[in-house]
Every structure is written in structure tokens, then in C-alpha cells.
Design an enzyme around this catalytic site. Structure first.
Site, short mmCIF file in Angstrom:
data_model
loop_
_atom_site.label_atom_id
_atom_site.label_comp_id
_atom_site.label_asym_id
_atom_site.label_seq_id
_atom_site.Cartn_x
_atom_site.Cartn_y
_atom_site.Cartn_z
N CYS A 75 -1.16 -7.90 1.57
CA CYS A 75 -0.50 -7.02 0.61
C CYS A 75 -0.35 -7.81 -0.69
CB CYS A 75 0.87 -6.62 1.16
SG CYS A 75 1.86 -5.61 0.04
N CYS A 185 -4.66 -3.85 -4.85
CA CYS A 185 -3.73 -3.35 -3.83
C CYS A 185 -4.59 -3.02 -2.63
CB CYS A 185 -3.01 -2.10 -4.33
SG CYS A 185 -2.11 -1.22 -3.03
N1 DGL Z 1 -1.00 -2.69 0.05
C1 DGL Z 1 0.03 -3.09 -0.86
C2 DGL Z 1 -0.56 -4.02 -1.93
O1 DGL Z 1 -1.60 -4.61 -1.67
C3 DGL Z 1 0.73 -1.87 -1.36
C4 DGL Z 1 2.10 -2.12 -1.83
C5 DGL Z 1 3.00 -0.92 -1.76
O2 DGL Z 1 3.44 -0.59 -0.68
O3 DGL Z 1 3.30 -0.38 -2.83
O4 DGL Z 1 -0.03 -4.19 -2.99
#
Ligand code: DGL
Length: 254
Positions: A75, A185
Site C-alpha cells: 500500500c 496506489c
Molecule cells: N492501495 C492503497 C495505496 O496503495 C490505497 C490506499 C487507500 O485505501 O486509500 O495507496
């Protein structure tokens, strides 16, 4: 290695980290992976840094109790907010984070213009500012915060009329003007078709999943902790809805 401490744990705010898990599995098919999606608390990207740090430590504690040899923070938002804290707290554990693939974009498109799509927390983070400052000489970097897209990917609507309606006003002004877009993301690779539809089919999309998997493999190999057995994948979610785990499996196969 004791079977008890044999998992490579992979976590994200929800289903997005599956885009990293699939690269990890590709590069290390003989490992035991434990994926944890904190979908009950998604999105992280519109929370405060303090909230994301607290959530990340809570998830790490749960995973440590399962017996793990490495923790992959799949993440970008949790990495930006909490990877330093996790490394400090769990100094004996291999902790690998993910960051937007700005270096990859700068190497591939010197002199070009590169958009960085990410959550608001990531686009505002010190880490991304430092990356931009480092590579700005080599290419023109445009941050593109896209709040709302994580929620749609969580809801199984990564490629949908809703995601197109969300992205069009944010991205259409850049159509035809970007050499590449960094997907900063881990949820966003699942929306690639929608992003291309808005920005143009030829837009090159880059993400950090493959590099993160490579770094994880390198760290495990250096510590003599690589395993070559029967590959195992377990997926867990903080969400009560069992559908979230099914969604993770579907995305893993996508
Ligand atoms: N997959 C997360 C990232 O890489 C998403 C973050 C979120 O939940 O806003 O930033």
C-alpha cells in the site's frame, strides 16, 4: 526455518495489494503468502497520517502473531505514512514497502511528462515530494490525486461507468499530454482499462508491484530465507462481508 515463521505477509488497506501479491507469487511461487486486506478501514488515503500509522501497526501486530518472516506493505499510502515506524518497531523483521514508480518512469521517459496518480495522503506525503524533487530534473512530474477511486475498486467497480465518471473530470485535461502515468496506489492497476479509456489507449501505465516483489525476493535471499516448497496463498480481510475475500481471489486471477 520453523514452519511457524514461514509466511510472507502482505497487507493493504483493502483489495489493492493483490496487484502486488500477484507479482510476488510470480517471482516466488514456492512461498507461503498470507494476504490481509483491511477493507473494514478502507480507504486509508483520505485519513490522517496518525490514523494510518495506528491502523498499520494494528495490522502488523495481527500478522506477526501468525508467524511471519517478512512483511510487505503493499500500500503506497501506508508505506508513505508508516513504513519508517514499522521498520523501527520490528527491527528484526524484513519490512518492504512500495512507492510510486517515479524512478522507473524517469528512466523510461527522460525529458518527458509523467503523471503520478495516487491517494491524497500519498500525493501530499514527504516521501512523494522527495521522489519528485529527485527526478524532476529528468522529467516533468504532475501529481494527480484521485480520491474516490479506491472505494470503487473496493466495491468491484474498477472498470465501470462510475469509475469513468469519477476519473473523466480529473484526468481528461491531461489526455494526450502525458508520456506515462505512474499508478501510485496499488488499487489502481485494476482500473487500468478505465484510466486508458480517459487518457488514451496509448498511455503507458507503470506501477511498483514488480519492483517491490523483486526487492522482497532480494531481501529474503540475502537473509537465506527463501523457501522452495509447495506454494500456498491465504487471504484474509477485516471486512465482515465474505464477498471481499472472493473479490481478492477474482482480482488475483484477473
Ligand atoms: N492501495 C492503497 C495505496 O496503495 C490505497 C490506499 C487507500 O485505501 O486509500 O495507496
Amino acid at each position: 526455518m520453523n514452519q511457524k515463521n514461514d509466511y510472507i505477509a502482505v497487507f493493504d488497506s483493502g483489495v489493492g495489494g493483490i496487484s502486488v501479491l500477484r507479482q510476488l507469487v510470480k517471482q516466488m511461487p514456492g512461498e507461503r503468502f498470507l494476504y490481509y486486506g483491511d477493507s473494514a478501514n478502507a480507504p486509508y488515503g483520505t485519513k490522517t497520517v496518525a490514523q494510518v500509522r495506528e491502523l498499520s501497526v494494528a495490522v502488523a501486530e495481527k500478522l506477526l502473531a501468525q508467524g511471519i518472516k517478512a512483511l510487505v506493505v503493499a500500500c503506497n499510502t501506508a508505506t508513505a505514512a508508516a513504513v519508517d515506524l514499522l521498520r523501527e518497531k520490528y527491527a528484526d523483521l524484513i519490512v518492504v514497502g512500495i512507492e510510486p514508480a517515479v524512478k522507473l518512469a524517469a528512466d523510461q521517459f527522460p525529458g518527458g511528462t509523467v503523471g503520478v496518480m495516487a491517494t491524497p495522503l500519498t500525493t501530499d506525503s514527504e516521501k512523494l515530494h522527495a521522489l519528485e524533487a529527485r527526478w524532476q530534473e529528468k522529467c516533468n512530474i504532475i501529481p494527480l490525486p484521485t480520491p474516490g477511486l479506491v472505494e470503487l475498486v473496493e466495491a468491484g467497480k474498477a472498470v465501470s461507468a462510475e469509475s469513468e465518471a469519477l476519473l473523466r473530470p480529473m484526468l481528461a485535461p491531461y489526455a494526450g499530454k502525458l508520456d506515462a502515468v505512474v499508478l501510485g496506489c496499488t488499487h489502481y492497476p485494476f482500473a487500468a482499462a478505465t484510466i486508458r479509456k480517459v487518457l488514451g489507449e496509448k498511455t503507458v501505465l507503470l506501477d511498483g508491484g514488480e519492483g517491490t516483489a523483486r526487492e522482497t525476493r532480494r531481501r529474503l535471499m540475502a537473509a537465506d530465507l527463501l523457501r522452495d516448497g509447495e506454494g500456498v496463498i491465504e487471504i484474509r480481510s477485516s471486512a465482515e462481508d465474505p464477498q471481499m475475500i472472493n473479490r481478492c481471489w477474482e482480482l488475483l486471477k484477473a
